[in-house]
Design a protein around this motif. Structure first.
Motif, PDB file in Angstrom:
ATOM      1  N   VAL A 147      -0.255 -59.818  19.672  1.00 37.77           N
ATOM      2  CA  VAL A 147      -1.650 -59.983  20.466  1.00 37.77           C
ATOM      3  C   VAL A 147      -1.911 -59.111  21.427  1.00 37.77           C
ATOM      4  O   VAL A 147      -3.300 -58.716  21.811  1.00 37.77           O
ATOM      5  N   LYS A 148      -1.018 -58.612  21.923  1.00 35.82           N
ATOM      6  CA  LYS A 148      -1.038 -57.576  23.182  1.00 35.82           C
ATOM      7  C   LYS A 148      -1.490 -56.238  22.873  1.00 35.82           C
ATOM      8  O   LYS A 148      -1.563 -55.362  23.598  1.00 35.82           O
ATOM      9  N   LEU A 149      -1.600 -55.899  21.271  1.00 33.46           N
ATOM     10  CA  LEU A 149      -1.693 -54.780  20.851  1.00 33.46           C
ATOM     11  C   LEU A 149      -3.195 -54.398  21.354  1.00 33.46           C
ATOM     12  O   LEU A 149      -3.881 -53.339  21.331  1.00 33.46           O
ATOM     13  N   TYR A 150      -4.036 -55.252  21.610  1.00 34.12           N
ATOM     14  CA  TYR A 150      -5.406 -55.006  22.045  1.00 34.12           C
ATOM     15  C   TYR A 150      -5.206 -54.282  23.460  1.00 34.12           C
ATOM     16  O   TYR A 150      -6.287 -53.198  23.411  1.00 34.12           O
TER      17      TYR A 150
ATOM     18  N   ILE B 192       3.660 -46.282  27.115  1.00 28.03           N
ATOM     19  CA  ILE B 192       4.239 -46.062  25.816  1.00 28.03           C
ATOM     20  C   ILE B 192       4.968 -44.595  25.669  1.00 28.03           C
ATOM     21  O   ILE B 192       6.341 -44.523  25.521  1.00 28.03           O
ATOM     22  N   LEU B 193       4.408 -43.634  26.069  1.00 25.44           N
ATOM     23  CA  LEU B 193       4.873 -42.372  26.102  1.00 25.44           C
ATOM     24  C   LEU B 193       6.049 -42.291  27.125  1.00 25.44           C
ATOM     25  O   LEU B 193       7.204 -41.622  26.716  1.00 25.44           O
TER      26      LEU B 193
ATOM     27  N   ARG C 217       2.577 -57.644  27.903  1.00 24.17           N
ATOM     28  CA  ARG C 217       1.920 -56.456  27.968  1.00 24.17           C
ATOM     29  C   ARG C 217       2.393 -55.676  28.514  1.00 24.17           C
ATOM     30  O   ARG C 217       2.761 -54.256  27.917  1.00 24.17           O
ATOM     31  N   TYR C 218       3.029 -55.592  29.805  1.00 27.68           N
ATOM     32  CA  TYR C 218       3.350 -54.570  30.595  1.00 27.68           C
ATOM     33  C   TYR C 218       4.965 -53.855  30.106  1.00 27.68           C
ATOM     34  O   TYR C 218       5.335 -52.628  30.188  1.00 27.68           O
TER      35      TYR C 218
ATOM     36  N   PRO D  62       4.777 -51.988  25.405  1.00 30.13           N
ATOM     37  CA  PRO D  62       5.317 -50.559  25.054  1.00 30.13           C
ATOM     38  C   PRO D  62       6.500 -50.097  24.754  1.00 30.13           C
ATOM     39  O   PRO D  62       6.665 -49.256  23.837  1.00 30.13           O
ATOM     40  N   ARG D  63       7.442 -50.853  25.068  1.00 26.94           N
ATOM     41  CA  ARG D  63       8.872 -50.727  24.258  1.00 26.94           C
ATOM     42  C   ARG D  63       8.838 -50.952  22.907  1.00 26.94           C
ATOM     43  O   ARG D  63       9.574 -50.069  22.018  1.00 26.94           O
ATOM     44  N   PHE D  64       8.064 -52.075  22.368  1.00 24.96           N
ATOM     45  CA  PHE D  64       8.171 -52.325  21.115  1.00 24.96           C
ATOM     46  C   PHE D  64       7.456 -51.160  20.292  1.00 24.96           C
ATOM     47  O   PHE D  64       8.089 -50.681  19.285  1.00 24.96           O
TER      48      PHE D  64
END
Ligand SMILES: Nc1ncnc2c1ncn2[C@@H]1O[C@H](COP(=O)(O)OP(=O)(O)OP(=O)(O)O)[C@@H](O)[C@H]1O
Ligand SMILES: [Mg+2]
Lengths: 250, 243
Positions: free
Chosen positions: A25-28, A37-38, A134-135, A139-141
């Protein structure tokens, strides 16, 4: 099988699924998290490159050596290139990379997030109205899912190169003939199947690493346990998915 | 205004809070004292909804914390600064990124603007020129002060300090105490200060509440604390009596 086992087994699956759903759900917030992510991609990817290169190079040489040793006498030279390419595309590149990265990245994810859990850094994020899923987790996923196919591609390339070195210098195969092997009996779905495996392994690695990180409790000892559990369960799931995808795709 | 009513919390078999009631009026600073392990940090975590009560309610600004949806809770937290006991700074970020985190993640703000706010908040806690240091390069007392700066960065209405002056030398401790007082006086920030440090408690508090055996057993002004005949409070304030 007693009731306790079944309960705890399904309880576990349930908790992992709930955690996964919380990430999904946090992919939003994906566009906003681009920088995070980078950073993770660089951290995981660049960090894992040396060991992936090293292992793949030697595994490639061994594969070429073994193939020649087993069947060299009655096999045309070009088949050597084909053997290495196929073995790595379908199976070895994703699996080797998956297991290596599971050892390296799952454990460090679990330890990193677990430390944040036990030193109240995750509580601090919550108190700043920042969602830790989310934080930290999302991003790690995503980074894991992106990095694994890339590293697998690298592994494939290096292994083919390593196999080539072995074939050319030990078995006097002409370079052009070895490379020609790449095209023999090439089926695209083998490459895609391998990359699909890598995608799933990346999924498993980052899911297990972040899950056990978030579930950590009990100080430094807990962090150590979380790291171990993350590696063990990621490795088991990788082997399981390996079989499962081979069965579906091939 | 923070209102805690009849709060119960236990972990497995350990009953930590057993019917705790405490009110903190707007603009007031209340110090919570009590022995190590009596549940002071647990109390603070309930106020920002990090822990849910087994029983009882916590009202912040007239909102019942345990009934709030996640987004309402996050909105509430924007008004509450928290200084954690162990500082709880994110160790993969630099000092300034830590202090600015609540700003950069929750609102649109330029890096320059954020850095300006960070510099200002850091100077409040008498830290200058550490913006670009890593957290691991700081001493315990510096971490504590960065944590205070981080809690102040979003200009909260409430601030919860979990032992803000432990691990600080007497002089810095005094600075922090003065800071807590001036935040109260100038900005009318409502505060709860958990502490063992009686000097600090007397200095900053409008009211001192003693947590003992899961309940507030005493609640009064600093003068009342010194004149009370409650043995447990007397004992605590005098550090267990004479040697
Ligand atoms: N998440 C948790 N799980 C289990 N037990 C907990 C948890 N958090 C706190 N406790 C227990 O609750 C009790 C109170 O803890 P708390 O951290 O609130 O103490 P404290 O009053 O802040 O003490 P100190 O002054 O040493 O910080 C302790 O016995 C602790 O072991
Ligand atoms: Mg505490």
């Amino acid at each position: 099988m007693n009731k306790g086992f079944i309960e705890s087994f399904f309880g576990y699956i349930g908790r992992v699924c709930i955690f996964l759903w919380a990430i999904i759900v946090k992919l939003y917030y994906l566009p906003r998290s681009f920088r995070l992510i980078l950073e993770q991609i660089v951290h995981m990817g660049i960090g894992s490159m040396p060991i992936v290169i090293f292992t793949s190079f030697f595994a490639g040489m061994v594969t070429a050596y073994q193939a020649s040793f087993q069947a060299g006498d009655y096999m045309p030279d070009a088949y050597l290139g084909m053997a290495v390419a196929k073995a790595f595309m379908i199976e070895l590149a994703p699996l080797l990379t998956g297991l290596i990265v599971a050892g390296r990245v799952s454990s460090s994810l679990a330890a990193e997030i677990g430390t944040m859990r036990v030193t109240e850094q995750i509580d601090a994020l919550e108190s700043l109205a920042i969602d830790p899923i989310r934080y930290l987790a999302m991003p790690r996923f995503i980074a894991g899912i992106i990095v694994l196919p890339l590293l697998t591609g690298l592994s494939l390339f290096i292994a083919f190169f390593g196999g080539g070195i072995c074939s050319i210098f030990i078995f006097d195969v002409k370079p052009i003939v070895y490379i020609e092997g790449l095209r023999m009996q090439y089926y695209p779905h083998e490459l895609w199947g391998g990359l699909l495996k890598a995608f799933c392994f990346g999924f498993v690695i980052s899911l297990m690493g972040t899950y056990y990180g978030f579930m950590t409790e009990g100080g430094a000892e807990g962090v150590g346990k979380a790291a171990t559990k993350a590696v063990v369960s990621a490795s088991i799931l990788i082997l399981f998915f390996d079989l499962f995808i081979s069965w579906i795709v091939f | 205004m923070i209102k805690i009513e009849n709060l119960y919390k236990s972990f497995n078999d350990l009953e930590v809070l057993k019917g705790l009631t405490l009110n903190v009026e707007v603009g007031e600073t209340v110090t919570v004292i009590g022995r190590s392990g009596c549940g002071k940090s647990v109390l603070l975590k309930h106020i920002i909804g990090l822990l849910t009560p087994d029983m009882g309610d916590i009202w912040v600004d007239g909102k019942n914390v345990k009934m709030l949806s996640k987004s309402e809770l996050y909105k509430l937290r924007l008004n509450i600064g928290v200084v954690f006991q162990g500082s709880a700074l994110l160790d993969f970020l630099s000092v300034w990124e830590n202090v600015a985190l609540g700003l950069t993640e929750n609102q649109k703000i330029t890096v320059d603007k954020a850095k300006e706010v960070v510099r200002q908040k850091l100077s409040l806690v008498e830290l200058e020129g550490v913006e670009n240091k890593r957290i691991s390069e700081l001493s315990g007392g510096m971490k504590k002060r960065v944590a205070i700066a981080r809690a102040l960065a979003v200009d909260p209405i409430y601030i919860l300090y979990d032992e803000p002056t432990t691990a600080l030398d007497p002089i810095t401790a005094r600075t922090i105490n003065e800071l807590i007082l001036s935040l109260k006086r100038k900005l009318r920030i409502t505060g709860i200060v958990v502490t063992h440090d009686m000097e600090s408690a007397f200095y900053v508090a409008d009211r001192i509440a003693m947590l003992h055996d899961g309940k507030i057993i005493f609640d009064g002004t600093p003068t009342e604390v010194q004149t009370t005949d409650n043995k447990i409070v007397q004992n605590f304030v005098k550090g267990g009596g004479q040697y």
